[in-house]
Design an enzyme around this catalytic site. Structure first.
Site, short mmCIF file in Angstrom:
data_model
loop_
_atom_site.label_atom_id
_atom_site.label_comp_id
_atom_site.label_asym_id
_atom_site.label_seq_id
_atom_site.Cartn_x
_atom_site.Cartn_y
_atom_site.Cartn_z
N ASP A 103 -3.61 48.83 70.46
CA ASP A 103 -2.01 48.75 70.81
C ASP A 103 -2.05 47.65 72.17
O ASP A 103 -2.95 47.54 72.89
CB ASP A 103 -1.46 50.11 71.16
CG ASP A 103 -1.20 50.64 69.81
OD1 ASP A 103 -1.58 50.45 68.78
OD2 ASP A 103 -0.46 51.84 69.89
N HIS A 154 4.98 46.27 68.09
CA HIS A 154 4.61 47.80 68.93
C HIS A 154 5.95 47.34 69.99
O HIS A 154 5.88 47.97 71.18
CB HIS A 154 3.48 47.64 69.68
CG HIS A 154 3.18 48.83 70.32
ND1 HIS A 154 3.24 50.21 69.69
CD2 HIS A 154 2.44 49.27 71.59
CE1 HIS A 154 2.77 51.04 70.58
NE2 HIS A 154 2.40 50.52 71.66
N HIS A 158 7.61 47.98 75.28
CA HIS A 158 7.01 49.30 75.54
C HIS A 158 7.63 50.43 76.16
O HIS A 158 7.29 51.02 76.82
CB HIS A 158 5.62 49.12 76.12
CG HIS A 158 4.58 50.15 75.77
ND1 HIS A 158 4.65 51.49 76.23
CD2 HIS A 158 3.59 50.08 74.85
CE1 HIS A 158 3.58 52.15 75.73
NE2 HIS A 158 2.99 51.46 74.81
N HIS A 248 -6.76 50.76 72.73
CA HIS A 248 -5.96 49.66 73.26
C HIS A 248 -6.76 48.58 73.79
O HIS A 248 -7.92 48.48 73.96
CB HIS A 248 -5.13 50.24 74.48
CG HIS A 248 -4.31 51.53 74.33
ND1 HIS A 248 -4.62 52.69 73.82
CD2 HIS A 248 -2.84 51.54 74.06
CE1 HIS A 248 -3.66 53.45 73.70
NE2 HIS A 248 -2.84 52.74 73.98
#
Length: 281
Positions: A103, A154, A158, A248
């Site tokens: 991510d 995503h 964020h 990540h």
């Protein structure tokens, strides 16, 4: 640096979310006023041995099957059928398969090393990118796609999705899908809510954009920089057929994530696992 500042801001948002009870890091489906169900976090599954290892990963033949659900009258129906919770595991991929996901990227400091390691072992992974990062590094998006890695959505910046209006959620997801489509020639088919915090609006808007929601079963918590050994142990202990592993490749210093992948990926393959990805028709 800019990306480290972003990481600090995200940690602040996460601490606030935890204090308000809005989301948790592991396995949370955030409930909206209509009561979207939530699943509490649990211990990672025990390690499971798979069939004999193969030198290179083979693309999966997974195809999604429709799931039925009802949409309250106050919300406009979306197509395809709206789910009420994300995918957390993909057992349909086979007893020897698990899914690695990354991510927050792409980040030129860490993403290229992750791609190189995956390429070395013939493995596939899913990358859930943030629009603001994807817009800065389209070359890395193209490298992901050229290597056969699905590129998912995503959000743009964020945020904590349940705190946004319906219009803001559409903007966060829509702008990111546009960047991915402009760069790769096709929109993303998967999305993941930041912090794993979902609500009905996000499910409906994601569906209207042609995307399926993807969560995870194994959280490495690598964003906390727990140490390379700890990340490796969490992946190895959580490995199981159809498991989805969260890591990540951006959002802070991800050198431990890069080093951990170099260690656990050949170990998983040696145990008979096939790191692969779902494909949609």
């Amino acid at each position: 640096m800019k990306h480290d500042q972003i990481a600090a801001e995200r940690r602040t948002v996460l601490r606030l979310a935890l204090a308000l009870g809005a989301a948790t890091v592991v396995h949370l489906v955030s409930a909206d006023p209509a009561g979207t169900p939530a699943r509490p976090g649990g211990e990672p599954p025990a390690p499971a041995a798979g069939p004999p290892a193969e030198a290179r990963a083979r693309p999966g033949a997974y195809r999604l099957r429709p799931m039925t659900s009802t949409t309250p009258p106050r919300f406009r129906p979306a197509a395809p059928p709206v789910r009420t919770r994300p995918f957390e595991e993909l057992p349909e991929l086979g007893d020897d398969a698990l899914v690695l996901t990354f991510d927050d990227g792409p980040d030129p400091r860490y993403t290229p090393d992750i791609l190189a390691t995956l390429r070395r072992y013939g493995a596939r992974a899913m990358f859930f990118v943030c629009g603001e990062m994807a817009a800065e590094h389209p070359d890395l998006l193209r490298e992901m796609a050229d290597d056969g890695h699905p590129v998912g959505n995503h959000s743009w910046s964020h945020p904590l999705i349940p705190g946004l209006s319906r219009g803001a959620i559409r903007d966060e997801l829509g702008r990111t899908s546009e960047v991915i489509e402009k760069t790769l020639g096709a929109p993303p088919l998967w999305y993941r809510a930041p912090y794993g915090a979902w609500n009905r609006n996000s499910f409906e808007i994601g569906a209207s954009l042609g995307m399926e929601p993807m969560a995870w079963t194994v959280d490495t918590l690598d964003w906390t920089s727990p140490g390379t050994d700890t990340i490796v142990r969490r992946v190895e202990n959580g490995a199981a057929p159809g498991a989805v592993v969260l890591s990540h490749d951006a959002g802070g210093n991800r050198s431990q994530s890069v080093a951990a992948l170099r260690r656990y990926l050949p170990g998983l393959i040696g145990r008979g696992y096939r790191p692969t990805v779902p494909y949609r028709s």
